[in-house]
Design an enzyme around this catalytic site. Structure first.
Site, PDB file in Angstrom:
ATOM      1  N   GLU A  60      24.072   7.960   3.890  1.00 57.53           N
ATOM      2  CA  GLU A  60      23.712   6.653   3.776  1.00 57.53           C
ATOM      3  C   GLU A  60      23.579   5.996   2.418  1.00 57.53           C
ATOM      4  O   GLU A  60      22.729   6.748   1.583  1.00 57.53           O
ATOM      5  CB  GLU A  60      22.494   6.500   4.537  1.00 57.53           C
ATOM      6  CG  GLU A  60      22.025   5.015   4.845  1.00 57.53           C
ATOM      7  CD  GLU A  60      20.795   4.964   5.747  1.00 57.53           C
ATOM      8  OE1 GLU A  60      19.766   4.510   5.342  1.00 57.53           O
ATOM      9  OE2 GLU A  60      20.698   5.647   7.004  1.00 57.53           O
ATOM     10  N   ARG A  95      19.783   8.636   1.748  1.00 59.87           N
ATOM     11  CA  ARG A  95      19.595   9.876   2.627  1.00 59.87           C
ATOM     12  C   ARG A  95      20.769  10.734   3.329  1.00 59.87           C
ATOM     13  O   ARG A  95      21.800   9.939   3.283  1.00 59.87           O
ATOM     14  CB  ARG A  95      18.341   9.514   3.603  1.00 59.87           C
ATOM     15  CG  ARG A  95      19.038   8.411   4.617  1.00 59.87           C
ATOM     16  CD  ARG A  95      17.881   8.083   5.435  1.00 59.87           C
ATOM     17  NE  ARG A  95      18.167   6.774   6.228  1.00 59.87           N
ATOM     18  CZ  ARG A  95      17.512   6.181   7.374  1.00 59.87           C
ATOM     19  NH1 ARG A  95      16.365   6.857   7.602  1.00 59.87           N
ATOM     20  NH2 ARG A  95      17.789   5.424   8.104  1.00 59.87           N
ATOM     21  N   ARG A 132      -2.048  10.743   3.073  1.00 57.44           N
ATOM     22  CA  ARG A 132      -2.783  11.397   4.232  1.00 57.44           C
ATOM     23  C   ARG A 132      -3.364  12.779   3.672  1.00 57.44           C
ATOM     24  O   ARG A 132      -2.484  13.634   3.016  1.00 57.44           O
ATOM     25  CB  ARG A 132      -1.807  11.580   5.357  1.00 57.44           C
ATOM     26  CG  ARG A 132      -1.182  10.310   5.778  1.00 57.44           C
ATOM     27  CD  ARG A 132      -0.389  10.548   6.867  1.00 57.44           C
ATOM     28  NE  ARG A 132       0.291   9.399   7.455  1.00 57.44           N
ATOM     29  CZ  ARG A 132       1.271   9.351   8.363  1.00 57.44           C
ATOM     30  NH1 ARG A 132       1.454  10.237   8.795  1.00 57.44           N
ATOM     31  NH2 ARG A 132       1.865   8.286   8.742  1.00 57.44           N
ATOM     32  N   ARG A 168       0.783  -1.169   0.041  1.00 58.15           N
ATOM     33  CA  ARG A 168      -0.127  -0.080  -0.066  1.00 58.15           C
ATOM     34  C   ARG A 168       0.898   1.161  -0.006  1.00 58.15           C
ATOM     35  O   ARG A 168       2.152   1.319   0.361  1.00 58.15           O
ATOM     36  CB  ARG A 168      -1.046   0.120   0.939  1.00 58.15           C
ATOM     37  CG  ARG A 168      -0.208   0.033   2.623  1.00 58.15           C
ATOM     38  CD  ARG A 168      -1.173   0.124   3.655  1.00 58.15           C
ATOM     39  NE  ARG A 168      -0.535   0.447   4.935  1.00 58.15           N
ATOM     40  CZ  ARG A 168      -0.510   1.573   5.325  1.00 58.15           C
ATOM     41  NH1 ARG A 168      -1.186   2.670   4.967  1.00 58.15           N
ATOM     42  NH2 ARG A 168       0.015   1.878   6.667  1.00 58.15           N
ATOM     43  N   ARG A 199      20.235  -6.899   2.361  1.00 52.56           N
ATOM     44  CA  ARG A 199      20.717  -5.776   1.744  1.00 52.56           C
ATOM     45  C   ARG A 199      21.565  -5.197   3.054  1.00 52.56           C
ATOM     46  O   ARG A 199      21.172  -5.093   4.226  1.00 52.56           O
ATOM     47  CB  ARG A 199      19.943  -4.935   1.141  1.00 52.56           C
ATOM     48  CG  ARG A 199      19.234  -5.148   0.016  1.00 52.56           C
ATOM     49  CD  ARG A 199      20.095  -5.190  -1.198  1.00 52.56           C
ATOM     50  NE  ARG A 199      20.446  -3.742  -1.479  1.00 52.56           N
ATOM     51  CZ  ARG A 199      21.453  -3.485  -2.250  1.00 52.56           C
ATOM     52  NH1 ARG A 199      22.303  -4.260  -2.851  1.00 52.56           N
ATOM     53  NH2 ARG A 199      21.362  -2.006  -2.588  1.00 52.56           N
ATOM     54  N   TYR A 233      12.676  -7.559   9.478  1.00 48.82           N
ATOM     55  CA  TYR A 233      12.795  -6.129  10.043  1.00 48.82           C
ATOM     56  C   TYR A 233      12.080  -5.783  11.043  1.00 48.82           C
ATOM     57  O   TYR A 233      10.771  -5.923  10.832  1.00 48.82           O
ATOM     58  CB  TYR A 233      12.785  -5.126   8.750  1.00 48.82           C
ATOM     59  CG  TYR A 233      12.939  -3.835   9.068  1.00 48.82           C
ATOM     60  CD1 TYR A 233      14.185  -3.378   9.052  1.00 48.82           C
ATOM     61  CD2 TYR A 233      11.710  -3.025   9.346  1.00 48.82           C
ATOM     62  CE1 TYR A 233      14.429  -2.214   9.268  1.00 48.82           C
ATOM     63  CE2 TYR A 233      12.255  -1.687   9.597  1.00 48.82           C
ATOM     64  CZ  TYR A 233      13.336  -1.341   9.592  1.00 48.82           C
ATOM     65  OH  TYR A 233      13.571   0.067   9.984  1.00 48.82           O
ATOM     66  N   ASP A 271      11.032  -2.734  14.267  1.00 48.07           N
ATOM     67  CA  ASP A 271      10.993  -1.595  14.856  1.00 48.07           C
ATOM     68  C   ASP A 271      11.704  -1.833  16.272  1.00 48.07           C
ATOM     69  O   ASP A 271      11.276  -2.915  16.929  1.00 48.07           O
ATOM     70  CB  ASP A 271       9.910  -0.797  14.829  1.00 48.07           C
ATOM     71  CG  ASP A 271       9.541  -0.307  13.593  1.00 48.07           C
ATOM     72  OD1 ASP A 271      10.530   0.009  12.736  1.00 48.07           O
ATOM     73  OD2 ASP A 271       8.394  -0.114  13.078  1.00 48.07           O
TER      74      ASP A 271
END
Length: 368
Positions: A302, A282, A177, A173, A250, A350, A352
């Site tokens: 990065e 970034r 917003r 998705r 990666r 991955y 958080d």
């Protein structure tokens, strides 16, 4: 009787939380860490009073009140809000995709105008019934402009191949917003530890014996003999000596620069470079995480990188081949007695920071 109840392999967030809980439960713990420092990827380096996130930007965010209360009782957090900026060939756009972004792209001023523009752009790809790749999926979800300005180049750099070669499921998705709000996260709680993440890790490991610069896999026999149980937070395929093959990742490279006499380099903690030609994804200016007022600044470029042994594994490539491989390794863990596997590397995921803490707390509650 062995000298320790638990040998904890890895002094990252998962291992540190478990060690903290084990110590509270009266267990004798030894933590071993291959790197010369604790903290894993949230380790910060102090450079002229600026807490540099050595392994990339880390912003703590969660909607889990239990986890938020847990970390904030250990150290104080500031009110930092993540509002990254995207730079596409010199043009700046707000992230996440919100009314500011849509105004910057098309000049639309109302949610109705923005929705109409997006519907128009998506309509051009309505003929794609089943997207065959990431590019088709993204075009169907958000249309040409958002995809080409803000998704395509960044994604291709991050994964090291064309978007047409990536599976569609990677981008299930595209969050759109229709409010003028640049807050990247929807979570109720967000911030960065005042004084850097080392304060959180040091508090978690307070009173626990820690040995850095120790490669567990190179000294497994003698280390295992020290404890009744082992918590392993490293790469699961390495634990089993790659007997089913290597899992794919990666990696990242970081270029840290101290800019003397530069008070403010880019005006934001994180700026993403979304064109394909810019080699880095970034630029991070660390002082903004804590609203610093130092006379100098530190920036980090990065770069996405391929993975091989000796490089840090950052992002698992969760395709069918790797998921099947991980399942085989996970099956082997079930035959082991007194060995637990936890954390992003051992779980090939991955995660958080809040999910990592919640998982470590759940294991501690189950086994201690």
């Amino acid at each position: 009787m062995k000298p320790y109840d638990y040998l904890i392999v890895g002094a990252g967030l998962y291992g540190a939380v478990f060690a903290h809980e084990a110590k509270k439960a009266g267990k004798r713990c030894l933590v071993v860490e291959k790197r010369p420092h604790v903290g894993g990827n949230i380790y910060c380096e102090d450079v002229r009073g600026i807490h540099v996130h050595r392994y990339g930007a880390h912003i703590f965010h969660t909607d889990n009140r239990k986890v938020w209360d847990y970390v904030t009782q250990l150290t104080e957090f500031n009110r930092y809000t993540n509002c990254p900026v995207a730079n596409y060939k010199g043009r700046l756009f707000s992230l996440p995709f919100n009314m500011n972004t849509f105004y910057q792209l098309w000049g639309v001023r109302t949610p109705a105008e923005a929705k109409a523009k997006i519907a128009e752009q998506r309509g051009a790809y309505a003929h794609i019934a089943e997207p065959a790749n990431l590019e088709e999926q993204a075009l169907k979800l958000c249309g040409k402009d958002i995809y080409e300005y803000l998704i395509k180049g960044y994604t291709e750099k991050q994964w090291g191949c064309a978007a047409t070669e990536l599976p569609a499921f990677i981008i299930r998705r595209v969050p759109l917003r229709f409010v003028f709000d640049n807050n990247y996260f929807n979570d109720a709680y967000q911030g960065v530890p005042i004084g850097g993440y080392n304060r959180l890790i040091d508090k978690l490991l307070e009173g626990v014996e820690v040995r850095t610069g120790v490669d567990y896999l190179a000294h497994r026999t003698e280390l295992d003999a020290l404890a009744d149980r082992v918590l392993y937070t490293g790469c699961i395929d390495a634990y089993f000596d790659y007997n089913c093959g290597m899992l794919e990742y990666r990696s990242l490279r970081f270029g840290h620069q101290l800019l003397e006499g530069v008070e403010n380099f880019q005006g934001n903690a994180v700026v993403n470079y979304t064109d394909r030609e810019t080699p880095y994804t970034r630029v991070i200016e660390h002082k903004h995480f804590e609203m610093g007022e130092q006379a100098d600044t530190v920036v980090t470029y990065e770069y996405p990188d391929s993975f091989e042994l000796g490089k840090e594994p950052y992002y698992p490539i969760n395709n069918d081949r790797n998921n099947t491989l991980f399942a085989r390794y996970q099956a082997q863990t079930e035959a082991l007695n007194g060995v637990y596997f936890g954390g992003r590397l051992a779980q090939y995921t991955y995660a958080d920071m809040d999910d990592t803490i919640a998982a470590a707390l759940a294991l501690a509650e189950r086994v201690l």
